[in-house]
Design a protein around this motif. Structure first.
Motif, PDB file in Angstrom:
ATOM      1  N   LEU A 124      13.891  31.192  52.962  1.00 51.15           N
ATOM      2  CA  LEU A 124      14.603  31.884  51.761  1.00 51.15           C
ATOM      3  C   LEU A 124      15.642  32.927  52.292  1.00 51.15           C
ATOM      4  N   MET A 125      15.339  33.407  53.213  1.00 52.29           N
ATOM      5  CA  MET A 125      16.059  34.789  53.788  1.00 52.29           C
ATOM      6  C   MET A 125      16.026  34.866  55.307  1.00 52.29           C
ATOM      7  N   PRO A 126      16.686  33.707  55.813  1.00 56.23           N
ATOM      8  CA  PRO A 126      16.987  33.614  57.573  1.00 56.23           C
ATOM      9  C   PRO A 126      17.521  34.594  58.216  1.00 56.23           C
ATOM     10  N   THR A 127      16.918  35.024  59.286  1.00 59.23           N
ATOM     11  CA  THR A 127      17.208  36.335  59.933  1.00 59.23           C
ATOM     12  C   THR A 127      18.378  36.526  60.143  1.00 59.23           C
ATOM     13  N   ASP A 128      19.301  35.651  60.492  1.00 53.13           N
ATOM     14  CA  ASP A 128      20.933  35.514  61.004  1.00 53.13           C
ATOM     15  C   ASP A 128      21.552  35.912  59.721  1.00 53.13           C
ATOM     16  N   GLN A 129      21.178  35.193  58.597  1.00 56.93           N
ATOM     17  CA  GLN A 129      21.922  35.487  57.317  1.00 56.93           C
ATOM     18  C   GLN A 129      21.762  36.983  56.823  1.00 56.93           C
ATOM     19  N   VAL A 130      20.488  37.288  57.105  1.00 55.98           N
ATOM     20  CA  VAL A 130      20.133  38.582  56.370  1.00 55.98           C
ATOM     21  C   VAL A 130      20.902  39.787  57.306  1.00 55.98           C
ATOM     22  N   ARG A 131      21.001  39.640  58.868  1.00 56.74           N
ATOM     23  CA  ARG A 131      21.650  40.369  59.443  1.00 56.74           C
ATOM     24  C   ARG A 131      23.408  40.260  58.944  1.00 56.74           C
ATOM     25  N   GLU A 133      24.519  39.779  56.312  1.00 59.24           N
ATOM     26  CA  GLU A 133      24.869  40.341  55.022  1.00 59.24           C
ATOM     27  C   GLU A 133      24.600  41.854  55.105  1.00 59.24           C
ATOM     28  N   LEU A 134      23.862  42.288  55.838  1.00 66.16           N
ATOM     29  CA  LEU A 134      23.665  43.726  56.082  1.00 66.16           C
ATOM     30  C   LEU A 134      24.849  44.465  56.824  1.00 66.16           C
ATOM     31  N   GLU A 135      25.627  43.579  57.686  1.00 70.10           N
ATOM     32  CA  GLU A 135      26.547  44.114  58.450  1.00 70.10           C
ATOM     33  C   GLU A 135      28.039  44.151  57.503  1.00 70.10           C
ATOM     34  N   LYS A 136      27.781  43.424  56.472  1.00 71.35           N
ATOM     35  CA  LYS A 136      29.022  43.187  55.422  1.00 71.35           C
ATOM     36  C   LYS A 136      28.893  44.444  54.336  1.00 71.35           C
ATOM     37  N   MET A 137      27.688  45.251  54.309  1.00 72.33           N
ATOM     38  CA  MET A 137      27.428  46.067  53.078  1.00 72.33           C
ATOM     39  C   MET A 137      27.774  47.386  53.633  1.00 72.33           C
ATOM     40  N   ASP A 138      28.396  48.146  52.439  1.00 69.25           N
ATOM     41  CA  ASP A 138      29.017  49.556  52.395  1.00 69.25           C
ATOM     42  C   ASP A 138      27.963  50.347  51.689  1.00 69.25           C
ATOM     43  N   ILE A 139      26.725  49.907  51.236  1.00 68.17           N
ATOM     44  CA  ILE A 139      26.125  50.703  50.563  1.00 68.17           C
ATOM     45  C   ILE A 139      24.757  50.646  51.245  1.00 68.17           C
ATOM     46  N   ASP A 140      24.067  52.004  51.043  1.00 68.29           N
ATOM     47  CA  ASP A 140      22.845  52.330  51.681  1.00 68.29           C
ATOM     48  C   ASP A 140      21.719  51.030  51.614  1.00 68.29           C
ATOM     49  N   LEU A 141      21.397  50.532  52.784  1.00 65.16           N
ATOM     50  CA  LEU A 141      20.264  49.618  52.860  1.00 65.16           C
ATOM     51  C   LEU A 141      19.147  49.968  52.145  1.00 65.16           C
ATOM     52  N   VAL A 142      18.622  51.111  52.354  1.00 67.52           N
ATOM     53  CA  VAL A 142      17.305  51.451  51.882  1.00 67.52           C
ATOM     54  C   VAL A 142      17.384  52.057  50.285  1.00 67.52           C
ATOM     55  N   HIS A 149      21.323  44.227  45.558  1.00 69.94           N
ATOM     56  CA  HIS A 149      22.487  43.495  46.037  1.00 69.94           C
ATOM     57  C   HIS A 149      21.938  42.202  46.896  1.00 69.94           C
ATOM     58  N   LEU A 150      21.210  42.636  47.802  1.00 72.28           N
ATOM     59  CA  LEU A 150      20.688  41.548  48.859  1.00 72.28           C
ATOM     60  C   LEU A 150      19.910  40.518  48.026  1.00 72.28           C
ATOM     61  N   ALA A 151      18.985  40.998  47.264  1.00 72.06           N
ATOM     62  CA  ALA A 151      18.065  40.024  46.413  1.00 72.06           C
ATOM     63  C   ALA A 151      18.850  39.214  45.589  1.00 72.06           C
ATOM     64  N   ASP A 166      11.894  45.083  55.827  1.00 71.58           N
ATOM     65  CA  ASP A 166      10.859  45.620  56.593  1.00 71.58           C
ATOM     66  C   ASP A 166      10.197  44.898  57.663  1.00 71.58           C
ATOM     67  N   LYS A 167      10.177  43.571  57.558  1.00 72.10           N
ATOM     68  CA  LYS A 167       9.278  42.941  58.521  1.00 72.10           C
ATOM     69  C   LYS A 167      10.305  42.581  59.578  1.00 72.10           C
ATOM     70  N   LEU A 168      11.496  42.477  59.301  1.00 71.71           N
ATOM     71  CA  LEU A 168      12.857  42.351  60.310  1.00 71.71           C
ATOM     72  C   LEU A 168      12.791  43.769  61.210  1.00 71.71           C
ATOM     73  N   GLY A 169      12.388  44.787  60.658  1.00 73.37           N
ATOM     74  CA  GLY A 169      12.760  46.231  61.312  1.00 73.37           C
ATOM     75  C   GLY A 169      13.831  46.462  60.939  1.00 73.37           C
ATOM     76  N   PHE A 170      14.437  46.150  59.594  1.00 73.21           N
ATOM     77  CA  PHE A 170      15.919  46.734  59.469  1.00 73.21           C
ATOM     78  C   PHE A 170      15.890  48.189  58.678  1.00 73.21           C
ATOM     79  N   PHE A 171      14.625  48.643  58.395  1.00 75.06           N
ATOM     80  CA  PHE A 171      14.539  49.898  57.643  1.00 75.06           C
ATOM     81  C   PHE A 171      14.383  50.946  58.792  1.00 75.06           C
TER      82      PHE A 171
END
Length: 171
Positions: A124-131, A133-142, A149-151, A166-171
């Motif tokens: 449901l949250m493939p690694t490449d797609q999560v990455r 989406e994170l690159e497109k965000m201008d808001i604080d991930l945490v 937004h990501l949910a 968290d599992k992907l180590g992006f925090f």
């Protein structure tokens, strides 16, 4: 838990379903894998089930639960099908058992449930797609806003999104 096997299965399923758009159309993917996907009134304690008869699988999901919960249930049951179909012909996701500290199920069964949950999270949250989406965000991930937004983009719960990041180590 065999993480390498799970990643291999998820990647094969996603490759067969490509191109992947967000949110991942998990019901369509399950159907392309030869599974029937049907709503059922399963009561308040059962989120879903996978029944296999003569090699044919049917996923039943609780029609009274939220859309994000139903999506995760379908992905979870698809995980059982892809990972565990040789081990049983019936899997039932009972909330009071699998989400309880006092679970009467065996260690092997608990491992299968964790593997199916991890499969669901990865598909449901493939690694490449999560990455991406994170690159497109201008808001604080945490921030709560970032997780919400990501949910919404992945159409999952904020809890599932937080755990995946968290599992992907992006925090």
């Amino acid at each position: 838990m065999n993480i390498k096997l799970i990643h291999s299965k998820v990647n094969a399923v996603l490759k067969a379903a490509s191109p992947i758009t967000l949110p991942v159309d998990i019901e369509s993917i399950a159907k392309k894998r030869g599974l029937d996907v049907l709503p059922y009134e399963l009561g308040p304690d059962v989120s879903g089930l996978l029944a296999i008869k003569d090699g044919k699988g049917t996923i039943g999901y609780n029609s009274t639960e939220t859309r994000v919960r139903r999506r995760f249930t379908i992905a979870h049951e698809l995980g059982h099908y892809e990972l565990h179909k040789e081990k049983s012909d019936l899997f039932v996701d009972k909330q009071f058992i699998y989400r309880s500290q006092n679970s009467p199920i065996t260690v092997d069964h608990q491992i299968m449930e964790h593997e199916a949950n991890y499969f669901a999270s990865c598909i449901l949250m493939p690694t490449d797609q999560v990455r991406k989406e994170l690159e497109k965000m201008d808001i604080d991930l945490v921030s709560e806003e970032g997780i919400k937004h990501l949910a919404k983009v992945f159409e999952v719960s904020t809890t599932a999104m937080s755990l995946r990041i968290d599992k992907l180590g992006f925090f």
